[in-house]
Design an enzyme around this catalytic site. Structure first.
Site, PDB file in Angstrom:
ATOM      1  N   ASP A 109      42.984  29.866  38.142  1.00 46.45           N
ATOM      2  CA  ASP A 109      42.396  31.186  38.374  1.00 46.45           C
ATOM      3  C   ASP A 109      40.874  31.101  38.365  1.00 46.45           C
ATOM      4  O   ASP A 109      40.278  30.754  37.347  1.00 46.45           O
ATOM      5  CB  ASP A 109      42.887  32.121  37.256  1.00 46.45           C
ATOM      6  CG  ASP A 109      42.419  33.554  37.397  1.00 46.45           C
ATOM      7  OD1 ASP A 109      41.688  33.857  38.341  1.00 46.45           O
ATOM      8  OD2 ASP A 109      42.800  34.365  36.530  1.00 46.45           O
ATOM      9  N   GLY A 130      37.385  31.378  41.475  1.00 44.26           N
ATOM     10  CA  GLY A 130      36.563  30.647  42.445  1.00 44.26           C
ATOM     11  C   GLY A 130      37.369  29.878  43.482  1.00 44.26           C
ATOM     12  O   GLY A 130      36.862  28.915  44.067  1.00 44.26           O
ATOM     13  N   HIS A 153      48.322  39.696  40.872  1.00 50.05           N
ATOM     14  CA  HIS A 153      47.731  39.335  39.582  1.00 50.05           C
ATOM     15  C   HIS A 153      46.903  40.515  39.062  1.00 50.05           C
ATOM     16  O   HIS A 153      45.966  40.959  39.735  1.00 50.05           O
ATOM     17  CB  HIS A 153      46.850  38.100  39.826  1.00 50.05           C
ATOM     18  CG  HIS A 153      46.216  37.494  38.632  1.00 50.05           C
ATOM     19  ND1 HIS A 153      46.850  36.561  37.841  1.00 50.05           N
ATOM     20  CD2 HIS A 153      44.972  37.642  38.101  1.00 50.05           C
ATOM     21  CE1 HIS A 153      46.028  36.149  36.886  1.00 50.05           C
ATOM     22  NE2 HIS A 153      44.874  36.810  37.017  1.00 50.05           N
ATOM     23  N   ASP A 161      44.317  41.651  36.389  1.00 42.36           N
ATOM     24  CA  ASP A 161      43.357  41.182  35.382  1.00 42.36           C
ATOM     25  C   ASP A 161      43.031  42.319  34.435  1.00 42.36           C
ATOM     26  O   ASP A 161      42.544  43.373  34.868  1.00 42.36           O
ATOM     27  CB  ASP A 161      42.076  40.705  36.074  1.00 42.36           C
ATOM     28  CG  ASP A 161      42.230  39.321  36.655  1.00 42.36           C
ATOM     29  OD1 ASP A 161      42.642  38.413  35.906  1.00 42.36           O
ATOM     30  OD2 ASP A 161      41.958  39.147  37.858  1.00 42.36           O
TER      31      ASP A 161
HETATM   32  C1  DX5 Z   1      38.285  36.333  36.203  1.00 39.91           C
HETATM   33  C2  DX5 Z   1      39.683  36.756  36.603  1.00 39.91           C
HETATM   34  C3  DX5 Z   1      40.087  36.242  37.956  1.00 39.91           C
HETATM   35  C4  DX5 Z   1      39.199  36.677  39.071  1.00 39.91           C
HETATM   36  C5  DX5 Z   1      39.423  35.853  40.296  1.00 39.91           C
HETATM   37  O1  DX5 Z   1      38.042  36.636  34.886  1.00 39.91           O
HETATM   38  O2  DX5 Z   1      40.634  36.310  35.683  1.00 39.91           O
HETATM   39  O3  DX5 Z   1      41.451  36.543  38.225  1.00 39.91           O
HETATM   40  O4  DX5 Z   1      39.348  38.010  39.384  1.00 39.91           O
HETATM   41  O5  DX5 Z   1      38.490  36.232  41.252  1.00 39.91           O
HETATM   42  P1  DX5 Z   1      37.742  35.187  42.207  1.00 39.91           P
HETATM   43  O6  DX5 Z   1      38.811  34.561  43.053  1.00 39.91           O
HETATM   44  O7  DX5 Z   1      36.796  36.041  42.971  1.00 39.91           O
HETATM   45  O8  DX5 Z   1      37.082  34.191  41.308  1.00 39.91           O
HETATM   46 ZN    ZN Z   2      42.937  36.418  36.188  1.00 40.81          ZN
END
Ligand code: DX5
Ligand code: ZN
Length: 211
Positions: A168, A170, A29, A31
């Site tokens: 997506d 937490g 993924h 971001d």
């Molecule tokens: C947040 C992103 C997520 C995030 C997930 O804006 O879209 O993909 O990186 O990271 P964790 O799993 O640490 O919440």
């Molecule tokens: Zn994301």
């Protein structure tokens, strides 16, 4: 459960090793933040041109005018591109989802942590190749899971959405089972995987896949 680790908080100086360490996942993924829709800015496709991804990738665009990013990620070879309904509104979302479909890309529509699923019309549900339900507010990794996302997934299923639901933010091994039961197909996991030492990540990924 399928898993798509996010490399948002990866070590970008050793990115090839980072992506190789999660090569047993279902997807990777990416971001992408533009500093406008969310305060942070991240990598662009041009920063990834020298990386050999061991598995398919998807781009999650947390950006104004998301279509301006499509070409660079299509050229990079991603299989899916997801953008936010908060950035486009309905009419533009429909146009962009169709455009992605024509390019042979899985087009996903995302609702942010504080957006209700009824923001997505039936037309959008019928056109989307995927729905991404955020379980935090978009913008950074390491935030706490919003349990409201479970109801949002169930609502989308009750409305008859049979396509892929990705969640997506937490997510960890304690809440992934609830997401499975609510009707999710794939989870994005950032810190829970990427904060582990590289040699432990494959085992953690396997645990998600067994849920
Ligand atoms: C947040 C992103 C997520 C995030 C997930 O804006 O879209 O993909 O990186 O990271 P964790 O799993 O640490 O919440
Ligand atoms: Zn994301």
């Amino acid at each position: 459960m399928k898993i798509s680790p996010s490399i948002l908080d990866a070590d970008f100086l050793h990115l090839q090793g980072e992506v190789d360490s999660i090569g047993n996942a279902d997807r990777i993924h990416l971001d992408i933040m533009d500093g406008k829709y969310v305060p942070s800015t991240t990598i662009r496709a041009s920063d990834l041109l020298n990386i050999a991804f061991p598995i398919e990738t998807e781009a999650h665009l947390m950006c104004d005018n998301p279509e301006t990013f499509f070409k660079e990620f299509v050229d990079l070879g991603v299989k899916g591109i997801t953008f936010h309904i908060e950035n486009t509104g309905e009419k533009e979302a429909l146009r962009l989802l169709k455009e992605l479909k024509e390019k042979g890309i899985r087009g996903g529509i995302c609702i942010d942590g504080y957006t209700e699923p009824d923001t997505l019309s039936d037309d959008v549900l019928h056109t989307a190749g995927q729905i991404l339900v955020m379980s935090v507010k978009a913008g950074k990794g390491g935030q706490s899971f919003m349990t409201e996302s479970l109801d949002k997934i169930m609502t989308l299923r009750e409305r008859g959405y049979e396509g892929e639901i990705e969640v997506d933010g937490g997510i960890n091994l304690d809440n992934v089972k609830l997401l499975r039961e609510a009707g999710a197909d794939i989870v994005v996991v950032g810190s829970f995987v990427m904060k582990k030492p590289t040699e432990e990540r494959c085992k953690v990924i396997e645990k998600f896949q067994k849920v």
